[in-house]
Design an enzyme around this catalytic site. Structure first.
Site, PDB file in Angstrom:
ATOM      1  N   ASP A   1       2.426   5.699  -6.320  1.00  0.00           N
ATOM      2  CA  ASP A   1       3.666   5.643  -5.545  1.00  0.00           C
ATOM      3  C   ASP A   1       4.940   5.708  -6.389  1.00  0.00           C
ATOM      4  O   ASP A   1       6.011   5.970  -5.853  1.00  0.00           O
ATOM      5  CB  ASP A   1       3.693   4.349  -4.705  1.00  0.00           C
ATOM      6  CG  ASP A   1       2.711   4.411  -3.548  1.00  0.00           C
ATOM      7  OD1 ASP A   1       2.631   5.479  -2.917  1.00  0.00           O
ATOM      8  OD2 ASP A   1       2.024   3.409  -3.293  1.00  0.00           O
TER       9      ASP A   1
ATOM     10  N   HIS B   1      -2.140  -2.195  -9.741  1.00  0.00           N
ATOM     11  CA  HIS B   1      -3.176  -1.617  -8.884  1.00  0.00           C
ATOM     12  C   HIS B   1      -4.382  -2.532  -8.878  1.00  0.00           C
ATOM     13  O   HIS B   1      -4.716  -3.125  -9.901  1.00  0.00           O
ATOM     14  CB  HIS B   1      -3.591  -0.220  -9.380  1.00  0.00           C
ATOM     15  CG  HIS B   1      -4.279   0.574  -8.327  1.00  0.00           C
ATOM     16  ND1 HIS B   1      -5.627   0.447  -8.062  1.00  0.00           N
ATOM     17  CD2 HIS B   1      -3.795   1.491  -7.456  1.00  0.00           C
ATOM     18  CE1 HIS B   1      -5.939   1.267  -7.068  1.00  0.00           C
ATOM     19  NE2 HIS B   1      -4.853   1.911  -6.675  1.00  0.00           N
TER      20      HIS B   1
ATOM     21  N   HIS C   1       0.869  -1.189   0.000  1.00  0.00           N
ATOM     22  CA  HIS C   1       0.000   0.000   0.000  1.00  0.00           C
ATOM     23  C   HIS C   1       0.906   1.240   0.000  1.00  0.00           C
ATOM     24  O   HIS C   1       1.769   1.377  -0.868  1.00  0.00           O
ATOM     25  CB  HIS C   1      -0.951  -0.118   1.211  1.00  0.00           C
ATOM     26  CG  HIS C   1      -2.050   0.884   1.285  1.00  0.00           C
ATOM     27  ND1 HIS C   1      -2.491   1.637   0.226  1.00  0.00           N
ATOM     28  CD2 HIS C   1      -2.856   1.270   2.351  1.00  0.00           C
ATOM     29  CE1 HIS C   1      -3.495   2.424   0.602  1.00  0.00           C
ATOM     30  NE2 HIS C   1      -3.726   2.219   1.893  1.00  0.00           N
TER      31      HIS C   1
HETATM   32  C1  ACO Z   1      -1.272   3.701  -2.777  1.00  0.00           C
HETATM   33  C2  ACO Z   1      -1.301   2.277  -3.174  1.00  0.00           C
HETATM   34  O1  ACO Z   1      -1.579   1.452  -2.361  1.00  0.00           O
HETATM   35  S1  ACO Z   1      -0.981   1.914  -4.788  1.00  0.00           S
HETATM   36  C3  ACO Z   1      -0.263   0.276  -4.719  1.00  0.00           C
HETATM   37  C4  ACO Z   1       1.105   0.312  -4.103  1.00  0.00           C
HETATM   38  N1  ACO Z   1       1.728  -1.010  -4.070  1.00  0.00           N
HETATM   39  C5  ACO Z   1       2.720  -1.352  -4.925  1.00  0.00           C
HETATM   40  O2  ACO Z   1       3.153  -0.586  -5.768  1.00  0.00           O
HETATM   41  C6  ACO Z   1       3.302  -2.724  -4.694  1.00  0.00           C
HETATM   42  C7  ACO Z   1       3.476  -3.467  -6.004  1.00  0.00           C
HETATM   43  N2  ACO Z   1       2.205  -3.814  -6.561  1.00  0.00           N
HETATM   44  C8  ACO Z   1       1.499  -4.885  -6.110  1.00  0.00           C
HETATM   45  O3  ACO Z   1       1.938  -5.621  -5.224  1.00  0.00           O
HETATM   46  C9  ACO Z   1       0.124  -5.155  -6.684  1.00  0.00           C
HETATM   47  O4  ACO Z   1       0.030  -4.662  -8.001  1.00  0.00           O
HETATM   48  C10 ACO Z   1      -0.998  -4.543  -5.826  1.00  0.00           C
HETATM   49  C11 ACO Z   1      -0.864  -4.998  -4.369  1.00  0.00           C
HETATM   50  C12 ACO Z   1      -0.956  -3.032  -5.840  1.00  0.00           C
HETATM   51  C13 ACO Z   1      -2.357  -4.969  -6.383  1.00  0.00           C
HETATM   52  O5  ACO Z   1      -2.414  -6.301  -6.142  1.00  0.00           O
HETATM   53  P1  ACO Z   1      -3.495  -7.338  -6.682  1.00  0.00           P
HETATM   54  O6  ACO Z   1      -4.659  -6.680  -7.271  1.00  0.00           O
HETATM   55  O7  ACO Z   1      -3.737  -8.243  -5.539  1.00  0.00           O
HETATM   56  O8  ACO Z   1      -2.732  -8.060  -7.835  1.00  0.00           O
HETATM   57  P2  ACO Z   1      -1.752  -9.293  -7.636  1.00  0.00           P
HETATM   58  O9  ACO Z   1      -0.723  -9.020  -6.621  1.00  0.00           O
HETATM   59  O10 ACO Z   1      -2.625 -10.514  -7.429  1.00  0.00           O
HETATM   60  O11 ACO Z   1      -1.083  -9.330  -9.067  1.00  0.00           O
HETATM   61  C14 ACO Z   1      -1.696  -9.853 -10.236  1.00  0.00           C
HETATM   62  C15 ACO Z   1      -0.590 -10.337 -11.175  1.00  0.00           C
HETATM   63  O12 ACO Z   1       0.200  -9.210 -11.566  1.00  0.00           O
HETATM   64  C16 ACO Z   1       1.527  -9.338 -11.081  1.00  0.00           C
HETATM   65  N3  ACO Z   1       1.931  -8.061 -10.517  1.00  0.00           N
HETATM   66  C17 ACO Z   1       1.125  -7.145  -9.924  1.00  0.00           C
HETATM   67  N4  ACO Z   1       1.837  -6.120  -9.527  1.00  0.00           N
HETATM   68  C18 ACO Z   1       3.109  -6.372  -9.880  1.00  0.00           C
HETATM   69  C19 ACO Z   1       4.307  -5.652  -9.719  1.00  0.00           C
HETATM   70  N5  ACO Z   1       4.312  -4.478  -9.110  1.00  0.00           N
HETATM   71  N6  ACO Z   1       5.439  -6.185 -10.183  1.00  0.00           N
HETATM   72  C20 ACO Z   1       5.430  -7.391 -10.804  1.00  0.00           C
HETATM   73  N7  ACO Z   1       4.319  -8.117 -10.976  1.00  0.00           N
HETATM   74  C21 ACO Z   1       3.177  -7.603 -10.515  1.00  0.00           C
HETATM   75  C22 ACO Z   1       1.474 -10.385  -9.992  1.00  0.00           C
HETATM   76  O13 ACO Z   1       2.697 -11.027  -9.808  1.00  0.00           O
HETATM   77  C23 ACO Z   1       0.392 -11.299 -10.503  1.00  0.00           C
HETATM   78  O14 ACO Z   1       0.936 -12.087 -11.521  1.00  0.00           O
HETATM   79  P3  ACO Z   1       0.502 -13.627 -11.682  1.00  0.00           P
HETATM   80  O15 ACO Z   1      -0.964 -13.579 -11.964  1.00  0.00           O
HETATM   81  O16 ACO Z   1       1.345 -14.081 -12.809  1.00  0.00           O
HETATM   82  O17 ACO Z   1       0.806 -14.265 -10.370  1.00  0.00           O
HETATM   83  O1  OAA Z   2      -6.894   2.248  -3.836  1.00  0.00           O
HETATM   84  C1  OAA Z   2      -5.988   1.488  -3.482  1.00  0.00           C
HETATM   85  O2  OAA Z   2      -6.118   0.258  -3.364  1.00  0.00           O
HETATM   86  C2  OAA Z   2      -4.648   2.025  -3.188  1.00  0.00           C
HETATM   87  C3  OAA Z   2      -4.444   3.417  -3.630  1.00  0.00           C
HETATM   88  O3  OAA Z   2      -4.188   3.690  -4.774  1.00  0.00           O
HETATM   89  C4  OAA Z   2      -4.600   4.482  -2.652  1.00  0.00           C
HETATM   90  O4  OAA Z   2      -4.940   4.222  -1.488  1.00  0.00           O
HETATM   91  O5  OAA Z   2      -4.375   5.651  -3.004  1.00  0.00           O
END
Ligand code: ACO
Ligand code: OAA
Length: 378
Positions: free
Chosen positions: A313, A262, A222
């Protein structure tokens, strides 16, 4: 009542009604109270945006003036909170400190202990001002620098930079911070806001809800991702590596690249568009271009390779770094902004409250599973 099983991580589940934030993840649209984030980033400021989130509409000039005055008047921290900040062990991270100090704020908040709408609005003013002050004050304390008094004539963004750096911020720095605060202010039922609403819905207090939200924001999936992005860029620098090759190896090792992907957006995160632009402009202005240049190369590679887009981010990391801000303050700065949304959601939750208590699909040993006496266990 019948029950249905939600997908893992509650993906796609609509868990509540809310009139605060509308997102179209397919089209890449984000709006606060129906107003597009691009318009807010261009024309609004953090105070006006916070008014919009809390009161549901844009303020008149007089209302905004009063709002600004109330927020500035709330720039007060009890000496006990400063004492608490001084008491933390060396190495306490700013997010741990913020989480703990916000919890302690309730002990020194003289307001009613009730959960009435107006009490929570008053507490929200204080929390908004105090979170920024805690982040700035703690950074100076840990560096052995004297604390800087709040300047009640400055905007929220400018006062934060003033209290952090001890010098009046440039117009560019103030504008950049102000836009970043607008962009981060709310995002529907993200993990930290959901946590805040769950806590508020038990009729606990707003400080508890915000403390829980800060804990949720801290995680690298997050809000903690902005710090993780900068740690990655610094690791690339330290290794003298090629940024694209570095990230290629991360993907090959099945590691996630922070700042990408996302749960809701299937297109570019509309906030990343602004942060990319600001990062690029700041890098040109400062002459330090590597963080932006590397970020852009990584972004293009991840877009092509994984069809993943930058989220809010990703470019906030290079933006804040170019402003001279330490990387472990990035997530606290997210909280400096997101308190606006957390407060709006807590107040909305309590205006029409019902306990949030879903069910779990049980996958443990089948009932009835025999209790085995200690003497008979292997
Ligand atoms: C303000 C915020 O909170 S914005 C988000 C900030 N977080 C990040 O930047 C961390 C990196 N990103 C992630 O971990 C994810 O994209 C999340 C947590 C934001 C969203 O997660 P989810 O919707 O649960 O997607 P999930 O993690 O299941 O990913 C789906 C697929 O995309 C891939 N994927 C998603 N994000 C990434 C990434 N940043 N890098 C590489 N692969 C990724 C996963 O490995 C998965 O692949 P698979 O199906 O082959 O296993
Ligand atoms: O909406 C989400 O899951 C994460 C995000 O981008 C935020 O909190 O700004």
């Amino acid at each position: 009542m019948s029950t249905a099983t939600a997908g893992k991580g509650l993906e796609g589940i609509v868990a509540t009604n809310s009139g605060i934030c509308w997102i179209d993840g397919e089209a890449g649209i984000l709006s606060y109270r129906g107003i597009d984030i691009h318009e807010l980033a261009e024309f609004s400021n953090f105070e006006e945006t916070t008014y919009l989130l809390w009161f549901g509409r844009l303020p008149s000039a007089t209302e905004l003036k009063e709002f600004n005055a109330q927020l500035a008047a709330a720039r007060v921290l009890d000496p006990a909170i400063i004492q608490l900040l001084r008491s933390f062990p060396a190495g306490a991270t700013p997010m741990e400190v913020l989480r703990t100090a916000v919890s302690a704020l309730s002990l020194y908040d003289a307001d009613e202990k009730d959960n009435l709408h107006d009490s929570n609005v008053r507490k929200s003013f204080r929390l908004t001002s105090q979170i920024a002050m805690i982040v700035a004050n703690y950074d100076r304390l840990r560096k052995g620098l004297p604390l800087v008094e709040a300047d009640k004539t400055l905007s929220h963004a400018a006062n934060f930079l003033w209290m952090l750096n001890g010098e009046k911020p440039s117009e560019t720095a103030t504008k950049t911070m102000d836009i970043a605060l607008i962009l981060h202010a709310d995002h529907e039922l993200n993990a930290s806001t959901f946590a805040a609403r769950v806590i508020a819905a038990t009729l606990s207090d707003i400080h508890s809800a915000v403390t829980g939200a800060i804990g949720a924001l801290k995680g690298p999936l997050h809000g903690g991702a902005n710090e993780a992005v900068m740690r990655m860029l610094q690791a690339i620098d330290a290794a003298g590596a090629d940024p694209v090759q570095y990230v290629r190896e991360m993907l090959a090792a099945k590691k996630k690249v922070s700042g990408f992907g996302h749960r809701v957006y299937k297109t570019e995160d509309p906030r990343a568009t602004h942060l990319r632009r600001m990062s690029e402009q700041l890098s040109k202005d400062s002459g330090v271009t590597k963080w932006y240049d590397w970020s852009r190369k990584i972004e293009l590679f991840i877009n092509a390779e994984k069809h993943l887009n930058a989220n809010v981010d990703f470019y906030s990391a290079s933006t804040y770094t170019t402003l001279g801000i330490d990387l472990d303050l990035f997530t606290p700065i997210f909280a400096v902004s997101r308190i606006a949304g957390w407060a709006a959601h807590v107040i909305e939750q309590l205006d029409d409250n019902r306990l949030i208590r879903p069910r779990a699909e049980y996958i443990g040993p089948a009932y009835p599973y025999a209790y085995i006496q200690m003497t008979q266990r292997g």
